[in-house]
Design a protein around this motif. Structure first.
Motif, mmCIF file in Angstrom:
data_model
loop_
_atom_site.group_PDB
_atom_site.id
_atom_site.type_symbol
_atom_site.label_atom_id
_atom_site.label_comp_id
_atom_site.label_asym_id
_atom_site.label_seq_id
_atom_site.Cartn_x
_atom_site.Cartn_y
_atom_site.Cartn_z
ATOM 1 N N ARG A 29 -32.826 -34.767 -1.457
ATOM 2 C CA ARG A 29 -33.022 -34.013 -0.221
ATOM 3 C C ARG A 29 -32.287 -32.685 -0.297
ATOM 4 N NH1 ARG A 29 -30.636 -36.420 5.267
ATOM 5 N NH2 ARG A 29 -32.658 -37.442 5.542
ATOM 6 N N PHE A 30 -31.043 -32.724 -0.799
ATOM 7 C CA PHE A 30 -30.230 -31.505 -0.881
ATOM 8 C C PHE A 30 -30.881 -30.491 -1.800
ATOM 9 C CE2 PHE A 30 -26.927 -29.126 -3.183
ATOM 10 C CZ PHE A 30 -26.366 -28.436 -2.135
ATOM 11 N N HIS A 31 -31.286 -30.929 -3.002
ATOM 12 C CA HIS A 31 -31.875 -29.995 -3.961
ATOM 13 C C HIS A 31 -33.207 -29.471 -3.449
ATOM 14 C CE1 HIS A 31 -28.774 -30.502 -6.860
ATOM 15 N NE2 HIS A 31 -29.008 -31.803 -7.040
ATOM 16 N N GLY A 32 -33.976 -30.321 -2.728
ATOM 17 C CA GLY A 32 -35.247 -29.871 -2.177
ATOM 18 C C GLY A 32 -35.059 -28.759 -1.166
ATOM 19 N N LYS A 33 -34.047 -28.906 -0.295
ATOM 20 C CA LYS A 33 -33.795 -27.878 0.704
ATOM 21 C C LYS A 33 -33.323 -26.590 0.049
ATOM 22 C CE LYS A 33 -32.759 -30.785 4.704
ATOM 23 N NZ LYS A 33 -31.737 -31.171 5.705
ATOM 24 N N ARG A 34 -32.492 -26.711 -0.994
ATOM 25 C CA ARG A 34 -31.976 -25.510 -1.646
ATOM 26 C C ARG A 34 -33.094 -24.777 -2.364
ATOM 27 N NH1 ARG A 34 -27.120 -26.220 -5.796
ATOM 28 N NH2 ARG A 34 -28.769 -27.288 -6.955
ATOM 29 N N ALA A 35 -34.016 -25.549 -2.968
ATOM 30 C CA ALA A 35 -35.109 -24.935 -3.695
ATOM 31 C C ALA A 35 -36.057 -24.197 -2.760
ATOM 32 C CB ALA A 35 -35.884 -25.992 -4.485
ATOM 33 N N SER A 36 -36.233 -24.705 -1.553
ATOM 34 C CA SER A 36 -37.137 -24.074 -0.600
ATOM 35 C C SER A 36 -36.519 -22.820 0.016
ATOM 36 C CB SER A 36 -37.515 -25.055 0.514
ATOM 37 O OG SER A 36 -36.371 -25.409 1.251
ATOM 38 N N LEU A 54 -23.763 -50.152 0.996
ATOM 39 C CA LEU A 54 -24.480 -50.185 -0.280
ATOM 40 C C LEU A 54 -25.486 -49.040 -0.382
ATOM 41 C CD1 LEU A 54 -25.082 -54.033 -0.670
ATOM 42 C CD2 LEU A 54 -23.356 -52.619 -1.791
ATOM 43 N N MET A 55 -26.164 -48.719 0.710
ATOM 44 C CA MET A 55 -27.067 -47.564 0.709
ATOM 45 C C MET A 55 -26.288 -46.288 0.404
ATOM 46 S SD MET A 55 -29.257 -48.352 4.172
ATOM 47 C CE MET A 55 -29.916 -49.996 4.502
ATOM 48 N N HIS A 56 -25.139 -46.148 1.051
ATOM 49 C CA HIS A 56 -24.291 -44.968 0.855
ATOM 50 C C HIS A 56 -23.803 -44.893 -0.586
ATOM 51 C CE1 HIS A 56 -21.224 -41.947 1.682
ATOM 52 N NE2 HIS A 56 -20.308 -42.761 1.181
ATOM 53 N N GLU A 59 -30.027 -38.886 -1.448
ATOM 54 C CA GLU A 59 -29.490 -37.755 -0.708
ATOM 55 C C GLU A 59 -29.486 -36.498 -1.570
ATOM 56 O OE1 GLU A 59 -28.220 -35.575 2.324
ATOM 57 O OE2 GLU A 59 -28.585 -37.718 2.530
ATOM 58 N N SER A 60 -29.218 -36.657 -2.857
ATOM 59 C CA SER A 60 -29.201 -35.506 -3.752
ATOM 60 C C SER A 60 -30.575 -34.856 -3.849
ATOM 61 C CB SER A 60 -28.729 -35.917 -5.151
ATOM 62 O OG SER A 60 -29.570 -36.926 -5.690
#
Length: 318
Positions: free
Chosen positions: A311-318, A204-206, A308-309
């Protein structure tokens, strides 16, 4: 194999046809329970069985009416090997029959056309059954993702098979599409999920898009205590714990303590975990929460667990 996981022995079956006066009277009195046509179990035995054991007995009874080299499989094999199930067990047995030209279903049995290599077949209670690893792969192919993961987690945790075992069986499948579907469940499966409720929670988390937690994270307490939590979201310091309630209802079996003592111990454990420097939030949920669509994800999001999205966008923005 784990003998305790197997079904009640088929010798409990009363093997006969309904043409005996004594049998008829026993049925009318309620002394016998009809499992399938011509196969009965004494009520005193039947009433001691849980849902899995009753379905396993139905599978054995249905198998006893078939001829030829049939192998109990899918949900029937899962019941015999003690795999957990989300929701009710089926009302028909499942077998694989190499003599069939096409699969078919009757009142008591679903017969799958196909064959099973000898190394993937075992004998239990005098009948042929797909091995635990073959059973798990069949479930990964045919069952919903949630059920497949729950069964796979159990098998990995119990030592019935490894992921390498699963992939070896999967490699023999002729269909690329089938292999892809099963591989998804196998890769997601994790032996660290201790109970079916934890397995379903992970799915369910996934499905809700949350970041994946660390499973069975170990914490050390201020007075030498230690505890492993079901899920820990490191980014936000959130502990997640599934509470299946069996630790309270059946405390004598699980811990040897009376229920009230289990409650006290659980409260003390939670108190020091909440004060741990790594922990900033603590979330509990039960089966009732898992049954309501979206509730688990809302509980965890309210505690700060990110998507998760994000986290992904945060890493890409940095």
């Amino acid at each position: 194999m784990h003998g305790e996981a197997l079904a009640p022995h088929p010798t409990l079956l009363v093997d006969t046809v309904f043409d005996d006066e004594h049998l008829r009277r026993a049925c009318l009195r309620g002394d016998l329970v009809r499992v399938v046509a011509g196969r009965y179990v004494r009520r005193k035995h039947w009433e001691r069985f849980d849902a899995r054991e009753r379905y396993a007995m139905l599978s054995l009874a249905a198998h006893s009416r078939l001829r030829g080299p049939v192998v109990l499989s899918h949900a029937s094999a899962a019941a015999l090997w003690g795999f957990p199930r989300l929701g009710p067990w089926p009302d028909v047995a499942h077998v694989i029959d190499s003599s069939l030209e096409r699969s078919r279903k009757s009142r008591y049995v679903s017969q799958h056309r196909g064959s099973v290599p000898l190394e993937q077949v075992l004998e239990a209670h005098g009948v042929l059954v797909t091995s635990p690893v073959r059973t798990a792969v069949d479930l990964a192919l045919s069952a919903p993702f949630r059920q497949a993961v729950t069964a796979l987690d159990h098998g990995l945790r119990s030592g019935l098979f490894t992921k390498d075992d699963l992939h070896r069986v999967l490699a023999d499948l002729p269909s690329d599409h089938a292999r892809k579907k099963a591989s998804k469940a196998i890769e997601f499966a994790d032996a660290r999920a201790n109970r079916p409720g934890e397995s379903l929670s992970r799915v369910l988390m996934h499905e809700g898009g949350l970041v994946a937690p660390v499973l069975q994270k170990r914490f050390e307490g201020p007075q030498g205590q230690s505890a492993e939590v079901d899920a820990f979201f490191e980014e936000v310091g959130a502990v997640g714990e599934f509470d299946g309630m069996t630790k309270y209802r059946d405390s004598g079996r699980w811990s040897g303590l009376p229920p009230e003592e289990v409650v006290v111990q659980e409260k003390l454990r939670e108190d020091w975990l909440r004060r741990h420097p790594e922990v900033r939030a603590f979330v509990r949920w039960t089966w009732a929460d898992l049954r309501v669509p979206g509730r688990l994800v809302r509980l965890l999001r309210d505690a700060g667990v990110p998507l998760e999205s994000a986290r992904f966008h945060g890493k890409r923005a940095s």
